[in-house]
Design a protein around this motif. Structure first.
Motif, PDB file in Angstrom:
ATOM      1  N   GLN A 183      17.962  -7.207  38.757  1.00  0.00           N
ATOM      2  CA  GLN A 183      17.859  -6.059  39.649  1.00  0.00           C
ATOM      3  C   GLN A 183      17.216  -4.874  38.945  1.00  0.00           C
ATOM      4  O   GLN A 183      16.394  -4.178  39.510  1.00  0.00           O
ATOM      5  CB  GLN A 183      19.246  -5.677  40.154  1.00  0.00           C
ATOM      6  N   GLU A 184      17.579  -4.643  37.654  1.00  0.00           N
ATOM      7  CA  GLU A 184      17.003  -3.533  36.905  1.00  0.00           C
ATOM      8  C   GLU A 184      15.519  -3.741  36.667  1.00  0.00           C
ATOM      9  O   GLU A 184      14.747  -2.798  36.649  1.00  0.00           O
ATOM     10  CB  GLU A 184      17.741  -3.378  35.579  1.00  0.00           C
ATOM     11  N   GLN A 185      15.096  -5.000  36.484  1.00  0.00           N
ATOM     12  CA  GLN A 185      13.691  -5.279  36.238  1.00  0.00           C
ATOM     13  C   GLN A 185      12.841  -5.019  37.472  1.00  0.00           C
ATOM     14  O   GLN A 185      11.646  -4.749  37.356  1.00  0.00           O
ATOM     15  CB  GLN A 185      13.516  -6.728  35.783  1.00  0.00           C
ATOM     16  N   THR A 186      13.445  -5.094  38.666  1.00  0.00           N
ATOM     17  CA  THR A 186      12.670  -4.938  39.900  1.00  0.00           C
ATOM     18  C   THR A 186      12.717  -3.514  40.444  1.00  0.00           C
ATOM     19  O   THR A 186      12.215  -3.266  41.537  1.00  0.00           O
ATOM     20  CB  THR A 186      13.196  -5.906  40.971  1.00  0.00           C
ATOM     21  N   LEU A 187      13.334  -2.585  39.728  1.00  0.00           N
ATOM     22  CA  LEU A 187      13.390  -1.203  40.188  1.00  0.00           C
ATOM     23  C   LEU A 187      11.995  -0.593  40.209  1.00  0.00           C
ATOM     24  O   LEU A 187      11.179  -0.854  39.318  1.00  0.00           O
ATOM     25  CB  LEU A 187      14.293  -0.368  39.273  1.00  0.00           C
ATOM     26  N   SER A 188      11.733   0.242  41.203  1.00  0.00           N
ATOM     27  CA  SER A 188      10.462   0.944  41.275  1.00  0.00           C
ATOM     28  C   SER A 188      10.439   2.056  40.244  1.00  0.00           C
ATOM     29  O   SER A 188      11.495   2.473  39.744  1.00  0.00           O
ATOM     30  CB  SER A 188      10.272   1.533  42.674  1.00  0.00           C
ATOM     31  N   PRO A 189       9.248   2.579  39.902  1.00  0.00           N
ATOM     32  CA  PRO A 189       9.186   3.682  38.932  1.00  0.00           C
ATOM     33  C   PRO A 189      10.036   4.876  39.351  1.00  0.00           C
ATOM     34  O   PRO A 189      10.678   5.513  38.514  1.00  0.00           O
ATOM     35  CB  PRO A 189       7.692   4.025  38.898  1.00  0.00           C
ATOM     36  N   MET A 190      10.036   5.201  40.662  1.00  0.00           N
ATOM     37  CA  MET A 190      10.819   6.334  41.136  1.00  0.00           C
ATOM     38  C   MET A 190      12.315   6.077  40.946  1.00  0.00           C
ATOM     39  O   MET A 190      13.064   6.957  40.511  1.00  0.00           O
ATOM     40  CB  MET A 190      10.511   6.589  42.612  1.00  0.00           C
ATOM     41  N   GLU A 191      12.753   4.850  41.236  1.00  0.00           N
ATOM     42  CA  GLU A 191      14.165   4.502  41.072  1.00  0.00           C
ATOM     43  C   GLU A 191      14.579   4.525  39.608  1.00  0.00           C
ATOM     44  O   GLU A 191      15.693   4.926  39.264  1.00  0.00           O
ATOM     45  CB  GLU A 191      14.437   3.129  41.681  1.00  0.00           C
ATOM     46  N   LYS A 192      13.656   4.096  38.740  1.00  0.00           N
ATOM     47  CA  LYS A 192      13.958   4.119  37.311  1.00  0.00           C
ATOM     48  C   LYS A 192      14.143   5.543  36.814  1.00  0.00           C
ATOM     49  O   LYS A 192      15.039   5.830  36.017  1.00  0.00           O
ATOM     50  CB  LYS A 192      12.837   3.433  36.528  1.00  0.00           C
ATOM     51  N   LEU A 193      13.296   6.456  37.305  1.00  0.00           N
ATOM     52  CA  LEU A 193      13.413   7.849  36.891  1.00  0.00           C
ATOM     53  C   LEU A 193      14.717   8.463  37.384  1.00  0.00           C
ATOM     54  O   LEU A 193      15.389   9.211  36.664  1.00  0.00           O
ATOM     55  CB  LEU A 193      12.220   8.655  37.412  1.00  0.00           C
ATOM     56  N   GLU A 194      15.086   8.139  38.627  1.00  0.00           N
ATOM     57  CA  GLU A 194      16.335   8.664  39.167  1.00  0.00           C
ATOM     58  C   GLU A 194      17.539   8.087  38.409  1.00  0.00           C
ATOM     59  O   GLU A 194      18.516   8.798  38.156  1.00  0.00           O
ATOM     60  CB  GLU A 194      16.431   8.324  40.657  1.00  0.00           C
ATOM     61  N   LYS A 195      17.449   6.817  38.045  1.00  0.00           N
ATOM     62  CA  LYS A 195      18.520   6.203  37.265  1.00  0.00           C
ATOM     63  C   LYS A 195      18.607   6.836  35.877  1.00  0.00           C
ATOM     64  O   LYS A 195      19.702   7.095  35.360  1.00  0.00           O
ATOM     65  CB  LYS A 195      18.273   4.696  37.135  1.00  0.00           C
ATOM     66  N   GLN A 196      17.449   7.117  35.292  1.00  0.00           N
ATOM     67  CA  GLN A 196      17.422   7.756  33.993  1.00  0.00           C
ATOM     68  C   GLN A 196      18.002   9.162  34.072  1.00  0.00           C
ATOM     69  O   GLN A 196      18.731   9.608  33.183  1.00  0.00           O
ATOM     70  CB  GLN A 196      15.981   7.812  33.485  1.00  0.00           C
ATOM     71  N   ASP A 197      17.684   9.884  35.143  1.00  0.00           N
ATOM     72  CA  ASP A 197      18.210  11.230  35.328  1.00  0.00           C
ATOM     73  C   ASP A 197      19.729  11.203  35.448  1.00  0.00           C
ATOM     74  O   ASP A 197      20.433  12.056  34.886  1.00  0.00           O
ATOM     75  CB  ASP A 197      17.582  11.859  36.576  1.00  0.00           C
ATOM     76  N   LYS A 198      20.241  10.232  36.173  1.00  0.00           N
ATOM     77  CA  LYS A 198      21.690  10.089  36.305  1.00  0.00           C
ATOM     78  C   LYS A 198      22.333   9.801  34.961  1.00  0.00           C
ATOM     79  O   LYS A 198      23.386  10.351  34.622  1.00  0.00           O
ATOM     80  CB  LYS A 198      22.001   8.958  37.298  1.00  0.00           C
ATOM     81  N   ARG A 199      21.670   8.933  34.173  1.00  0.00           N
ATOM     82  CA  ARG A 199      22.187   8.600  32.854  1.00  0.00           C
ATOM     83  C   ARG A 199      22.176   9.831  31.938  1.00  0.00           C
ATOM     84  O   ARG A 199      23.112  10.053  31.151  1.00  0.00           O
ATOM     85  CB  ARG A 199      21.355   7.475  32.234  1.00  0.00           C
ATOM     86  N   ASN A 200      21.127  10.649  32.041  1.00  0.00           N
ATOM     87  CA  ASN A 200      21.050  11.867  31.233  1.00  0.00           C
ATOM     88  C   ASN A 200      22.200  12.809  31.548  1.00  0.00           C
ATOM     89  O   ASN A 200      22.750  13.476  30.663  1.00  0.00           O
ATOM     90  CB  ASN A 200      19.715  12.576  31.464  1.00  0.00           C
ATOM     91  N   LYS A 201      22.567  12.880  32.826  1.00  0.00           N
ATOM     92  CA  LYS A 201      23.698  13.721  33.221  1.00  0.00           C
ATOM     93  C   LYS A 201      24.994  13.179  32.623  1.00  0.00           C
ATOM     94  O   LYS A 201      25.866  13.949  32.187  1.00  0.00           O
ATOM     95  CB  LYS A 201      23.784  13.760  34.754  1.00  0.00           C
ATOM     96  N   GLU A 202      25.123  11.850  32.585  1.00  0.00           N
ATOM     97  CA  GLU A 202      26.312  11.249  31.985  1.00  0.00           C
ATOM     98  C   GLU A 202      26.373  11.544  30.487  1.00  0.00           C
ATOM     99  O   GLU A 202      27.447  11.748  29.924  1.00  0.00           O
ATOM    100  CB  GLU A 202      26.302   9.736  32.213  1.00  0.00           C
ATOM    101  N   ILE A 203      25.188  11.579  29.842  1.00  0.00           N
ATOM    102  CA  ILE A 203      25.136  11.852  28.408  1.00  0.00           C
ATOM    103  C   ILE A 203      25.677  13.238  28.108  1.00  0.00           C
ATOM    104  O   ILE A 203      26.325  13.461  27.084  1.00  0.00           O
ATOM    105  CB  ILE A 203      23.692  11.691  27.885  1.00  0.00           C
ATOM    106  N   VAL A 204      25.408  14.194  29.019  1.00  0.00           N
ATOM    107  CA  VAL A 204      25.915  15.553  28.816  1.00  0.00           C
ATOM    108  C   VAL A 204      27.432  15.533  28.687  1.00  0.00           C
ATOM    109  O   VAL A 204      28.010  16.135  27.775  1.00  0.00           O
ATOM    110  CB  VAL A 204      25.482  16.473  29.976  1.00  0.00           C
ATOM    111  N   LEU A 205      28.096  14.819  29.604  1.00  0.00           N
ATOM    112  CA  LEU A 205      29.556  14.746  29.559  1.00  0.00           C
ATOM    113  C   LEU A 205      30.029  14.010  28.312  1.00  0.00           C
ATOM    114  O   LEU A 205      30.976  14.433  27.642  1.00  0.00           O
ATOM    115  CB  LEU A 205      30.074  14.051  30.826  1.00  0.00           C
ATOM    116  N   GLU A 206      29.367  12.908  27.961  1.00  0.00           N
ATOM    117  CA  GLU A 206      29.756  12.129  26.787  1.00  0.00           C
ATOM    118  C   GLU A 206      29.632  12.957  25.513  1.00  0.00           C
ATOM    119  O   GLU A 206      30.527  12.953  24.659  1.00  0.00           O
ATOM    120  CB  GLU A 206      28.896  10.875  26.686  1.00  0.00           C
TER     121      GLU A 206
END
Length: 471
Positions: A279-302
């Motif tokens: 599923q991760e391999q088939t993500l579109s570029p836009m979805e990957k960026l949004e997923k990365q943005d979400k992960r970056n927000k999680e990094i702030v809390l971590e």
């Protein structure tokens, strides 16, 4: 008068403001180079100055050593000038030998670095400016701190420039052999720098065309030109193959942060995503960026939780009143241990550092606790269990609530620091998303235009047939 006494006397006269090198040379009948050489001895560390005082090293050797900073002098003394440095002793060596040894062991060849070395040409830490060593080229640098900063600044600027030119190509670094300072600076600026667990291949380098003036005969130049054309053809074919495979999604391009350069590289997407789901391999570029943005927000809390855990042990709360919110937290945990620095506060005498409270000692403490002792113990219970805080788990939430009560300013600084990094990363991602939207719109418009042209062509072909039937 010893050389060190002479140096200190000259320095004292200059510090008085009534003399300079020229006036000292006139007053004492010495040339200016003699005065300058003696003044350099003021910078010698005490151990090497004592060797000069005792004639264990010559003035010429001391003159070469004092060209370098205190850290280099200390290392030279410990490894090569101490009495016990039998196998690697430099005592008795000529000044030229000592100078060459220092250059070989404590300086770095500037030719190995890509940054602009204009300032290095006149730098006193450049060995080319040390008369005994001038051998051409860029020289060697004896100031490691300055060299590291010049290199880091150049690489950071180059990485930013490359990301502006190619926002679709991510930054990366491998597990070893990368510049940690540059990665930290780029991360603080909001750029995402991925860590690759597999080696990425370097992008092909374009061959350089031969220059006619470099060859003695026309035949040699023609031969070199023929070889260059073949190399250029191979280079073009390889670049086209990489481009085609990249568009097909088989490989991914990176700008790799190395120790002394930022280079374009690539690796197969299968290797890159070996631990990812389909599923991760088939993500579109836009979805990957949004997923990365979400992960970056999680990094702030971590990161906030991680830094808070480190800081909370440094805050002394033994005099603070134990609040109701802390009473609630205490029931979350099972059984905690008392910190050793508080043994005395609960009536336990001096114990060995590695010893813990015995069950009997714990019973005695519980039987005779004061309000202050209870507060200390309960807070130690909380602090001990806060070590298990990470990410967004329940303990992390309790940790941040606890920190908000006892160290609000420090917690705010921690949060603000990580939120600033997130906002920069978020901005970079929004810029990339905007580029992708423009590219997608252009692609749709091109497809629509091709479709319209195709329909117009079909209508043009059908019109003559209708005219023939009418005739």
């Amino acid at each position: 008068v010893t050389p060190i006494e002479e140096a200190n006397a000259y320095q004292k006269l200059i510090d008085s403001g009534r003399h300079d090198v020229q006036s000292l040379a006139v007053q004492f009948g010495k040339n200016e180079n003699y005065i300058r050489t003696r003044l350099k001895f003021v910078s010698l560390i005490p151990e090497i100055a004592q060797l000069l005082e005792q004639d264990e090293i010559t003035i010429s050797v001391a003159s070469e050593i004092c060209r370098y900073g205190e850290d280099v002098q200390k290392d030279v003394y410990d490894k090569h000038l101490k009495e016990d440095a039998l196998h690697h002793s430099w005592r008795g060596m000529k000044a030229t030998e000592v100078a060459r040894n220092i250059e070989r062991q404590y300086t770095t060849d500037l030719e190995r670095y890509a940054f602009d070395k204009t300032l290095c040409l006149s730098c006193p830490h450049n060995t080319n400016n040390m008369v005994l060593f001038c051998e051409g080229g860029c020289g060697n640098c004896a100031n490691r701190t300055c060299l590291a900063e010049m290199n880091a600044a150049y690489l950071t600027e180059k990485a930013v420039r490359l990301m502006e030119e190619r926002p679709d190509v991510p930054l990366c670094h491998e597990n070893t052999g990368y510049n940690e300072i540059v990665v930290e600076r780029l991360t603080a600026m909001g750029y995402e720098v991925e860590r690759l667990n597999c080696y990425a291949k370097a992008y092909p380098e374009q061959p350089e065309a031969p220059l006619k003036e470099d060859y003695d005969t026309a035949e040699e130049y023609e031969q070199a030109q023929s070889e260059y054309e073949q190399e250029l053809n191979d280079y073009t074919e390889k670049c086209e193959e990489i481009r085609t495979r990249c568009e097909a999604g088989e490989i991914i391009l990176y700008f790799r942060v190395e120790s002394k350069d930022i280079v374009l590289c690539y690796m197969t997407k299968v290797t890159y995503a070996s631990n990812s789901t389909n599923q991760e391999q088939t993500l579109s570029p836009m979805e990957k960026l949004e997923k990365q943005d979400k992960r970056n927000k999680e990094i702030v809390l971590e990161k906030t939780v991680e830094d808070t855990k480190k800081q909370i042990l440094e805050v002394d709360m033994s005099e603070c009143k134990f609040g109701q919110d802390e009473d609630k937290m205490i029931y979350f945990f099972l059984l905690s241990s008392l910190r050793k620095e508080h043994f005395e506060a609960v009536g336990i005498g001096e114990k060995k550092p590695y010893c813990h409270l015995t069950d009997e000692e714990k019973i005695n403490i519980i039987a005779n606790l004061t309000s202050k002792q209870k507060a200390i113990i309960r807070r130690d219970f909380l602090i001990a269990n806060f070590k298990n805080a990470y990410g967004s788990n329940a303990i992390a939430s309790l940790l941040l609530d606890f920190a908000q009560k006892h160290m609000p300013d420090l917690l705010a600084d921690i949060k603000n620091g990580h939120n600033e990094v997130y906002e920069k990363r978020h901005q970079r991602i929004e810029e990339k998303k905007a580029v992708l939207l423009v590219q997608e719109q252009a692609k749709q418009e091109a497809e629509q235009s091709d479709k319209q042209q195709s329909e117009a062509g079909m209508q043009t072909e059908e019109q003559p047939q209708e005219e023939d039937i009418a005739a």
